[in-house]
Design a protein around this motif. Structure first.
Motif, mmCIF file in Angstrom:
data_model
loop_
_atom_site.group_PDB
_atom_site.id
_atom_site.type_symbol
_atom_site.label_atom_id
_atom_site.label_comp_id
_atom_site.label_asym_id
_atom_site.label_seq_id
_atom_site.Cartn_x
_atom_site.Cartn_y
_atom_site.Cartn_z
ATOM 1 N N UNK A 39 1.023 -1.562 0.126
ATOM 2 C CA UNK A 39 -0.119 -0.009 -0.554
ATOM 3 C C UNK A 39 0.884 0.904 0.115
ATOM 4 N N UNK A 40 0.841 2.291 -0.692
ATOM 5 C CA UNK A 40 0.932 3.570 -0.290
ATOM 6 C C UNK A 40 1.134 4.401 1.348
ATOM 7 N N UNK A 41 1.693 5.029 1.335
ATOM 8 C CA UNK A 41 1.966 5.799 3.022
ATOM 9 C C UNK A 41 0.886 6.281 2.856
ATOM 10 N N UNK A 42 0.058 7.345 2.254
ATOM 11 C CA UNK A 42 -1.220 7.860 2.382
ATOM 12 C C UNK A 42 -2.583 7.006 2.811
ATOM 13 N N UNK A 43 -2.091 6.090 2.289
ATOM 14 C CA UNK A 43 -3.181 4.725 2.791
ATOM 15 C C UNK A 43 -3.019 4.604 4.036
ATOM 16 N N UNK A 44 -1.354 4.636 4.707
ATOM 17 C CA UNK A 44 -1.530 3.955 5.721
ATOM 18 C C UNK A 44 -2.574 5.232 6.733
ATOM 19 N N UNK A 45 -2.231 6.462 6.995
ATOM 20 C CA UNK A 45 -2.242 7.804 7.475
ATOM 21 C C UNK A 45 -3.822 7.943 6.636
ATOM 22 N N UNK A 46 -4.320 7.016 6.347
ATOM 23 C CA UNK A 46 -6.215 7.158 5.985
ATOM 24 C C UNK A 46 -6.149 6.383 6.963
ATOM 25 N N UNK A 47 -6.095 5.288 7.565
ATOM 26 C CA UNK A 47 -6.745 4.296 8.477
ATOM 27 C C UNK A 47 -5.764 4.281 10.538
ATOM 28 N N UNK A 48 -4.461 5.344 10.297
ATOM 29 C CA UNK A 48 -3.435 5.187 11.280
ATOM 30 C C UNK A 48 -2.701 6.476 11.425
ATOM 31 N N UNK A 49 -3.097 7.466 13.074
ATOM 32 C CA UNK A 49 -2.325 9.005 12.451
ATOM 33 C C UNK A 49 -0.526 8.881 12.660
ATOM 34 N N UNK A 50 -0.597 7.784 13.711
ATOM 35 C CA UNK A 50 1.091 7.550 13.536
ATOM 36 C C UNK A 50 1.589 5.826 13.573
ATOM 37 N N UNK A 51 2.907 5.338 13.500
ATOM 38 C CA UNK A 51 3.033 4.642 13.396
ATOM 39 C C UNK A 51 2.495 4.244 14.917
ATOM 40 N N UNK A 52 2.343 4.377 16.408
ATOM 41 C CA UNK A 52 2.403 3.896 17.913
ATOM 42 C C UNK A 52 0.480 3.249 17.484
#
Length: 192
Positions: A39-52
């Motif tokens: 996936x993309x980083x953008x998709x990551x940030x759609x689901x989670x605020x940060x890696x924690x």
């Protein structure tokens, strides 16, 4: 990135947990998590605020379950029994997730920032339970004491559960921890 595949959130959680276990939390980037999940980083940030938050995203729904059960039980159910019922319901949500929980806990245990975040989550659960008990008519300091005791029972039982390579049922461990607490506060020590 390839064609769309379902369960982006679950894939991100799995990829993050794998990378945290392999490399460590601090050494893992959001870009690496997204790449591993396809996936993309953008998709990551759609689901989670940060890696924690990948590790703590389930905390909100569990808190809602805790307080929802306590709030919905009949008024004649003793406060500690209401909390016990909520704990058992939460335990059911961990059924079949021992390997995941064990990996997650190892990642948290290896990082001071994550251990602090875990304690904040547990404190939020306790505060929410305290408020719910107050709404049920439980006065202070009893509401706070019962909520804190309930969260302590969960924490102790959960830690035992994740440490066991071939675990017993989490709900059973919660019942045993609660029985130990009740016996200890009654002046008996069942473990001796």
């Amino acid at each position: 990135m390839g064609r769309w595949e379902p369960n982006a959130r679950g894939r991100l959680e799995q990829a993050a947990l794998e990378l945290y276990s392999e490399r460590g939390f601090e050494q893992t980037t959001v870009a690496e998590i997204a790449k591993r999940a396809g996936l993309t980083e953008r998709t990551f940030f759609r689901h989670f605020a940060d890696k924690r938050e990948v590790l703590f995203a389930g905390g909100g729904p569990l808190q809602e379950l805790f307080v929802g059960i306590v709030a919905d039980l009949p008024a004649d159910v003793a406060p500690i029994d209401a909390v016990a019922a909520a704990l058992e319901a939460v335990a059911a949500g961990f059924q079949g997730r021992h390997a995941h929980a064990r990996k997650r806990q190892a990642v948290i245990a290896a990082n001071a920032e994550l251990r602090e975040r875990e304690l904040i989550k547990l404190a939020a659960w306790s505060a929410a339970l305290t408020d719910t008990l107050r709404q049920r008519g439980v006065g202070d300091p009893a509401a706070s004491l019962i909520a804190e005791a309930g969260i302590a029972v969960f924490k102790v039982a959960f830690e035992c559960w994740v440490e066991e390579p071939d675990p017993r049922d989490l709900a059973q461990l919660i019942r045993e921890a609660l029985d130990e607490l009740k016996a200890a506060t009654a002046g008996k020590c069942p473990s001796e």
